[in-house]
Design an enzyme around this catalytic site. Structure first.
Site, mmCIF file in Angstrom:
data_model
loop_
_atom_site.group_PDB
_atom_site.id
_atom_site.type_symbol
_atom_site.label_atom_id
_atom_site.label_comp_id
_atom_site.label_asym_id
_atom_site.label_seq_id
_atom_site.Cartn_x
_atom_site.Cartn_y
_atom_site.Cartn_z
ATOM 1 N N ARG A 190 0.841 -1.195 0.000
ATOM 2 C CA ARG A 190 0.000 0.000 0.000
ATOM 3 C C ARG A 190 0.878 1.249 0.000
ATOM 4 N NH1 ARG A 190 -4.814 1.585 4.269
ATOM 5 N NH2 ARG A 190 -3.203 1.162 5.840
ATOM 6 N N ASP A 479 -3.793 3.734 14.296
ATOM 7 C CA ASP A 479 -2.933 4.206 13.226
ATOM 8 C C ASP A 479 -3.366 5.631 12.883
ATOM 9 O OD1 ASP A 479 -5.206 3.981 11.635
ATOM 10 O OD2 ASP A 479 -4.427 2.337 10.417
#
Length: 559
Positions: A190, A479
């Protein structure tokens, strides 16, 4: 996936290069991409002249379109603030109503994605993920990675070394880590979203103008250039997760990049497979169109739940009390607007032959506290049971100890089948009103919820500034997306003069007192970045101007 050691990449020479005599930075003879940061050990193996020229070509062709699309995002935000809701586009109705087209679907090694482990690409975490037993590893250069110069390049080295049989790590305490699994997960990398730059690389266009490189193009370009052939030789392919898209036009840009990159390296068109995270409210209205633009390179969509909630708060933050969201813990996957979003995603994917991949529960086990672990496993099991029953083909976990729990729920539904793409959800009909039904969340804003957001926001930002982008806080995996929810809700509650369930008006004076109380209880230690984190948090949560991403200013100033 079994990797055998090779001595060199077939694409680019693994050459050493001289440092700039004044700055110690790496430069090519005629630098179109200039490196303005010190080189660590082996960085030159990633930043080869050939790789940098490939990055320059990507920027030549696609940087201007990226800027245009970022400007379009700004107009979309202005429209939303002025009361214009997202909608299903009338000009693309023919794409949505045509049931004949389908996407390319899973590439080799992506047929079974029932459990995917997510995590950053540092050597230790990479080895743990590769040994985890998951079907897929989301090698995350985005929200789980703080984009320090070291993390960006050393993450590329981790991936390169594994794909060429050389990945190992020795901790400062002397513990050795090696990839020992006979069958390792298929890697899906990603890259950073379109909004982020790579300030340590400057692109000089053919007119001589200089600008920061695109984080997306850097992450994708280096990974693809160095590893595409090795991935194909291992029976897999260059597979990519695409983050934070807001429109099908942004998907088309990625498709154009894939076409060029494959042509440039002599790889057949369609070898790349992309999975798109639907994690903005704008993209939720364009799922069919996003699949269509990427159809030759598309494997599926993912329900990026945390960024999706952040997008909801961000988009409607100044639209009045109707749009005020309750405590973060109240916004579960079973509230009506989240159910509408996930059911639409599964139905859209399966209609087009694409995988629908579920999201990540934030609960994580604690090996030192059996009760915490028991609660986490129960919560994860319920979450994954719902996803599998709803038709998802796989799901995410953030910790290896959760894989068995998640797999058991998908095994119960899938059995020996690799997926349930053939399960059409023709019973699903989702309207724009259902996607935007924020008041149905219910719940309250509580003083405890406000305090939690302040504490989580500051502690996560502190971790991020130290270079750790995935942080275990209060037995939850946080996150950048969950930190964004926390600070965005604070901004919304403050600017809407929200009154808590206890009767307290959330104003600047009360917030300053709460922040001071949280700061007083922070676990300070040598080398911490709390002073900087507090400054960042105040800027993104308490000031009148709302930065679109907390990472933009923090990256520019501190990393």
């Amino acid at each position: 996936m079994t990797i055998e050691r090779t001595d060199a990449t077939p694409i680019a020479a693994r050459a050493a290069h001289a440092a700039h005599p004044a700055t110690g930075s790496f430069q090519t003879v005629e630098p179109r991409i200039e490196v303005s940061a010190p080189l660590g050990p082996r960085y030159a193996e990633i930043l080869t002249p050939e790789a940098l020229e490939f990055l320059a070509e990507l920027h030549d062709r696609f940087a201007s379109t990226r800027h245009e699309l970022l400007a379009a995002r700004l107009q979309t935000r202005v429209d939303a603030a002025n009361g214009r809701d997202p909608k299903f586009l009338p000009e693309t109705e023919s794409i949505r109503s045509d049931r004949s087209w389908r996407v390319a679907g899973a590439g080799p090694g992506l047929e079974d994605r029932r459990v995917e482990i997510t995590g950053p690409t540092d050597r230790k975490m990479a080895i743990n993920a590769l040994n985890s037993g998951a079907k897929v590893w989301l090698a995350d250069q985005e929200d789980a990675t703080s984009p320090t110069w070291a993390n960006v390049i050393e993450g590329q080295l981790s991936l390169f070394d594994f794909l060429h049989g050389e990945l190992e790590y020795t901790s400062p305490e002397g513990k050795q880590y090696r990839v020992t699994a006979e069958e390792t997960p298929t890697i899906v990398m990603r890259p950073r979203g379109w909004h982020l730059t790579e300030k340590h690389l400057r692109f000089h266009d053919r007119a001589g103008r200089a600008m920061h490189a695109s984080g997306s193009l850097v992450d994708f370009g280096l990974y693809f250039f160095h590893n595409a052939q090795a991935l194909i030789a291992a029976g897999r392919g260059p597979y990519i997760y695409l983050a934070k898209l807001e429109s099908h036009r942004e998907a088309k840009l990625w498709n154009d990049i894939f076409v060029f990159a494959q042509q440039r390296l002599g790889i057949p068109k369609g070898t790349v497979r992309a999975t798109v995270l639907i994690e903005t409210i704008q993209a939720a209205f364009e799922m069919d169109e996003i699949l269509y633009e990427l159809r030759d390179h598309c494997a599926g969509l993912n329900a990026g739940r945390w960024d999706y909630i952040f997008s909801i708060v961000k988009t409607f933050r100044s639209r009045g009390r109707r749009w005020v969201t309750p405590d973060r813990k109240s916004i579960t996957m079973t509230v009506p607007f989240m159910r509408a979003y996930t059911e639409l995603l599964v139905a859209t994917c399966h209609k087009r032959g694409a995988h629908a991949i579920g999201g990540m529960s934030a609960f994580i086990p604690n090996r030192r506290d059996p009760q915490v672990t028991e609660r986490a496993l129960a919560a994860v099991a319920a979450d994954k049971r719902r996803e599998a029953s709803d038709g998802f083909d796989g799901t995410w976990v953030a910790h290896p100890d959760l894989i068995a729990t998640a797999r058991a729920e998908f095994d119960a539904v899938l059995g020996e089948r690799p997926n349930q793409v053939d399960r059409l959800r023709d019973d699903v009909e989702v309207t724009a009103a259902q996607l935007l039904d924020i008041p149905s969340i219910g719940g309250h804003v509580t003083e405890g919820g406000v305090r939690d957001n302040v504490s989580i926001g500051i502690r996560y930002i502190e971790s991020w500034l130290r270079g750790t982008g995935a942080a275990a806080i209060d037995n939850l995996m946080e996150d950048a997306a969950t930190a964004e929810i926390s600070r965005s809700q604070i901004w919304q509650w403050l600017n809407e003069n929200t009154i808590t369930a206890e009767g307290t008006r959330i104003d600047h004076a009360w917030m300053e007192g709460l922040v001071a109380s949280v700061i007083a209880g922070l676990p300070r230690f040598d080398g911490d970045r709390f002073d900087d984190a507090i400054e960042v948090f105040r800027h993104v949560a308490l000031e009148p101007e709302f930065p679109t991403f907390l990472t933009l200013g923090a990256y520019a100033r501190y990393l």
